[in-house]
Every structure is written in structure tokens, then in C-alpha cells.
Design a protein around this motif. Structure first.
Motif, PDB file in Angstrom:
ATOM      1  N   ALA A 111       0.851  -1.199   0.000  1.00  0.00           N
ATOM      2  CA  ALA A 111       0.000   0.000   0.000  1.00  0.00           C
ATOM      3  C   ALA A 111       0.884   1.245   0.000  1.00  0.00           C
ATOM      4  N   ALA A 112       0.589   2.143  -0.910  1.00  0.00           N
ATOM      5  CA  ALA A 112       1.427   3.329  -1.054  1.00  0.00           C
ATOM      6  C   ALA A 112       1.431   4.192   0.200  1.00  0.00           C
ATOM      7  N   THR A 131      -6.942  12.080  -7.676  1.00  0.00           N
ATOM      8  CA  THR A 131      -6.391  10.733  -7.740  1.00  0.00           C
ATOM      9  C   THR A 131      -7.035   9.850  -6.678  1.00  0.00           C
ATOM     10  N   ALA A 132      -7.398   8.653  -7.059  1.00  0.00           N
ATOM     11  CA  ALA A 132      -8.046   7.724  -6.124  1.00  0.00           C
ATOM     12  C   ALA A 132      -7.085   7.358  -4.991  1.00  0.00           C
ATOM     13  N   THR A 133      -7.637   7.194  -3.812  1.00  0.00           N
ATOM     14  CA  THR A 133      -6.837   6.800  -2.662  1.00  0.00           C
ATOM     15  C   THR A 133      -6.719   5.278  -2.597  1.00  0.00           C
ATOM     16  N   GLY A 134      -5.798   4.805  -1.756  1.00  0.00           N
ATOM     17  CA  GLY A 134      -5.623   3.362  -1.585  1.00  0.00           C
ATOM     18  C   GLY A 134      -4.874   2.706  -2.717  1.00  0.00           C
ATOM     19  N   PRO A 150      -3.265   7.019 -11.922  1.00  0.00           N
ATOM     20  CA  PRO A 150      -3.996   7.733 -12.978  1.00  0.00           C
ATOM     21  C   PRO A 150      -4.332   9.146 -12.511  1.00  0.00           C
ATOM     22  N   MET A 151      -4.294  10.069 -13.441  1.00  0.00           N
ATOM     23  CA  MET A 151      -4.547  11.467 -13.100  1.00  0.00           C
ATOM     24  C   MET A 151      -5.406  12.122 -14.170  1.00  0.00           C
TER      25      MET A 151
END
Length: 451
Positions: A111-112, A131-134, A150-151
Motif C-alpha cells: 500500500a502506497a 487521484t483515487a486513494t488506496g 492515474p490522473m
């Protein structure tokens, strides 16, 4: 909460924990029982700090991206909306294991949020990062971390819409670090810019209104006060697909102007030429109102000049028809004496074509005037004279007065013919000037579009 001495002691312990030659993670049992979170706990505890053994050595962060779509280019707000897949790669020396001891596992996903992430941002970004989390990051056994996200990038772009719809734009995407200077983070390229450009072109080729021409790159450093920040500037060249605007704007406009030019071949004496041109002019104005939504809301593109030019040509064409109609009306009602210079000029223009009658001779010898039938005139002037002269000669008893009256009527008829011929010559001359101006203007606009 730790006090200042406790926090400093913990920082010293984290920085000195990796002073050995190796930082091998015990991965025994990963292939049988899965990844043990405790094996990476020491790494997760370091996520607030830049992962380096020697803090004086900057971390090299390699970046690349793939542009998957150009959603919109807003000429009014000067914005470009695009979708990017951003790839960020860096090295963490505290993550390392022996694949042979882990059942051949060479890469795992983490996980980032548990890792230190470089704060790479786009300077032209004009919206909130959605940007989506997780998201996850991939880590290999050598400590190389690859983080992809993705952005949706809404970036400011200086647009030049003068050549719309054949315009090409050059937008920039500047990647830099917001916090770390060149002493801490150095940026590099993960892929060659040509590979980035080719991959993005293959994805965008059949999507949307814009075509990606190419991507170029330049490295530079930005100085802010005494600090320097590494930057990578990508120049994104795009071109608009003009087919929609050619079919819906240029072709109908060209047809209307061509029909207006062909309307000059209607007879000058016809009562339908002026109403026909007025109908065309009205239809062209309605066309411009309907197509106004397809034009840029700001600026003055060349196509707007083209439309204004076409509208001006139609107005000039209508004025020319009004002028010719006025001359013909003047010739059939009360023709004024024609000046000598105008008569000579008319003879010069008309004699090669043999369309201008010569002056009547004394006694009407060799004169055979042709009655001119024009709108609003039921009988030529000559016929009126022929009907009234015999009655006056019988009442007055002057046989010679009929010949004098007939000669005067012949001279009037000749004057009418001269003004009619002058009207036709002027109509032809103005038509040729109209064609010359129209051809010159359209060629100039086309040349400007091609430059």
C-alpha cells in the motif's frame, strides 16, 4: 506524544539503523504463509523520512507518463483537460530480500500509504487532485519502487486560436518537487521521450477532437531565492481535427457565396435579382447565428474574419444590384444628358464589342433604334411619339412638324439606349471587380491558414 528529546532520539535510531552493509528483510515463509507485515514494520516506520543511508546524497526519482486521452481544450479559460498515467520510480535501500529464500518471490505490492512518496506535482495543474486513494506500489527484491497513478490533469495552456479550425497548440507539463530541492531529490527520465510520445499517440489516435503530434522534453532547474528545484518540462504538441468545422462551417458558407456570385448572371432588367440577393443575405445571417456555438467564445480567429468577409461580399453584391437598378430606372424615366467624357468612355468600352449604337444622323438616315423594353415601361418612348405626331400634324396643319417630333423622339430614344448600355457596362465591370476581390480575399485567407 513524544517530547522533543524523545523525538530526536527516535530520529537518530531510525537514521542509524541502516548503517550496516545490508538491510535484508527476513522473508522466510512468504511463499507458504504470505507476507508477514512485521517484516516490513521497520520500513513502514521510516515513511516520514527520505529513504537514504547517507542523507547528504539526493534521491533520484525517475518519472514518465502515458497520455491516454485529451478530453477538452477550453479556449475561453485557456485550459487543457487530459488523462495521464503517471509512473514514478525510486530506490529504497531499506527494502531488500533474497528471492531464493522466499520461494522465488521477486516483486510484491505494498500500500502506497505505508511508503515514502516523492511529492512530484505538475506546475500547470489548475484543479484539485482527484487521484483515487488506496493505490498500491510495486517493490522488487532490490528495493526499486514503482508507483503508478492515474490522473485527470486540468492544466493551463496558452492557446492561440487565430488559425481555428486548423490550429496547432503547444502545451507544457512541468514536473517538479514541491518541497525537496536538488540537494534532496534529483529528477530523471524512466523512458525515452520518443517512447512516451509513440505510446501516447497510439492511445489517442482515434479519440476525441484532438490529435497528438508529439511530445518533447527538456531538463532545467528553477531557482527560488537561494534554493534550486529540479524540473522536467514536457512539450505536448496537439492539432485539432478540422473535418467537423469544414463540413459544417466552411462548405455551406462557400456555397452561399458561390450562389451569390452566380446571381449576377440574372438579367440586369430582371426584377428578381435584388430579392434573390436579399434572400441569400438573410439566409447567411441565419446560418451564422446557428453556427455561432461552434466558434471559439474568445479571441478573433481567422474563420471569423472569413465569415465577415463573405458577409461583406454579399452586402457589396446587393449594393451593386441596387446601383444598377437605379441606373436602369433613371434611363427609362428621365434620362439626363450624358457628359461627353462619359460618352467617350462608354464608346471606348462598348465599341470593341459593338454593343453601343452610334449617334443618329440628321434626318434619321440609317437610324433604326431598337425599342428598349424595361420593367415598368409598357411602351417605348419611340412608339409614343409615333402615335401622337399624326394627331398634332392634322390639327395644326403642319406636315413638317411630324418629322421634327419624330427626330426628337429618336434622340430621346438614343439617349435612353446610351444609359441602358452604360448600366450594362457598369454591371459587367462591377461584377468583374467583385470576382477579383472575392478571389483575392479567399486566396489570402487560405494562404494564412497554411502558414
Amino acid at each position: 506524544m513524544l517530547g522533543a528529546p524523545g523525538w530526536l532520539s527516535q530520529l537518530r535510531s531510525l537514521l542509524s539503523a541502516g548503517r550496516g552493509h545490508t538491510f535484508t528483510i527476513n522473508c522466510s515463509g512468504f511463499d507458504r504463509y504470505g507476507v508477514d507485515p512485521a517484516a516490513f514494520q521497520a520500513v513502514f516506520d521510516r515513511k516520514a523520512f527520505r529513504p537514504v543511508v547517507n542523507y547528504s546524497i539526493p534521491t533520484r526519482v525517475n518519472i514518465s507518463f502515458t497520455m491516454s486521452a485529451i478530453v477538452e481544450v477550453d479556449a475561453q479559460l485557456q485550459l487543457m483537460t487530459s488523462f495521464l498515467w503517471l509512473n514514478v520510480i525510486w530506490y529504497n535501500p531499506f527494502i531488500r530480500w533474497n528471492p531464493e529464500e522466499c520461494g522465488g518471490i521477486r516483486k510484491i505490492s505494498i500500500a502506497a500509504k505505508n511508503l515514502w512518496l516523492p511529492d512530484i506535482f505538475i506546475e500547470e495543474f489548475m484543479d484539485v487532485d482527484q487521484t483515487a486513494t488506496g493505490l498500491m506500489a510495486y517493490v522488487n527484491s532490490e528495493g526499486l519502487i514503482k508507483y503508478d497513478k492515474p490522473m485527470k490533469v486540468v492544466s493551463i495552456c496558452n492557446l492561440d486560436i487565430f488559425y481555428f479550425p486548423f490550429d496547432e497548440q503547444n502545451c507544457t507539463l512541468t514536473f517538479s518537487s514541491f518541497i525537496y530541492t536538488v540537494e534532496n531529490v534529483v529528477l530523471g527520465m524512466e523512458k525515452k521521450v520518443q517512447e512516451i510520445s509513440n505510446t501516447s499517440q497510439n492511445l489517442i489516435r482515434s479519440k476525441g477532437e484532438w490529435v497528438l503530434l508529439g511530445i518533447h522534453q527538456r531538463m532545467m532547474k528553477m531557482t527560488v531565492g537561494t534554493n534550486q528545484y529540479d524540473q522536467i518540462i514536457f512539450y505536448v504538441a496537439i492539432r485539432r481535427k478540422p473535418s467537423l468545422y469544414v463540413i459544417n462551417l466552411l462548405v455551406p458558407s462557400g456555397f452561399l457565396v458561390a450562389i451569390d456570385a452566380l446571381s449576377f448572371y440574372l438579367p440586369a432588367e430582371s426584377e428578381n435579382r435584388a430579392p434573390f440577393k436579399m434572400t441569400l443575405l438573410l439566409g447567411y445571417n441565419v446560418f451564422l447565428l446557428m453556427m455561432n456555438d461552434l466558434l471559439p467564445a474568445t479571441g478573433t480567429p481567422l474563420i471569423s474574419i472569413y465569415f465577415a468577409l463573405c458577409l461583406s461580399l454579399m452586402v457589396v453584391s446587393l449594393l451593386e444590384t441596387i446601383f444598377t437598378t437605379y441606373l436602369l430606372h433613371l434611363a427609362t424615366t428621365q434620362p439626363p444628358p450624358m457628359p461627353q467624357w462619359l460618352h467617350s468612355l462608354l464608346l471606348y468600352w462598348a465599341s470593341p464589342r459593338k454593343c453601343c449604337p452610334t449617334a443618329p444622323q440628321k434626318g434619321n438616315k440609317g437610324l433604326s433604334p431598337t425599342p428598349t423594353h424595361l420593367p415598368g415601361v409598357k411602351e417605348p418612348v419611340e412608339l409614343v411619339g409615333k402615335v401622337s405626331c399624326p394627331i398634332e400634324s392634322e390639327l395644326n396643319g403642319c406636315p413638317g412638324s411630324a418629322g421634327t417630333q419624330q427626330e426628337e423622339e429618336a434622340q430621346k430614344q438614343h439617349l435612353v439606349d446610351l444609359w441602358v448600355k452604360f448600366s450594362h457596362v457598369m454591371d459587367t465591370l462591377l461584377f468583374r471587380l467583385y470576382l477579383l476581390f472575392m478571389a483575392t480575399s479567399i486566396i489570402t485567407v487560405i494562404v494564412l491558414w497554411n502558414t
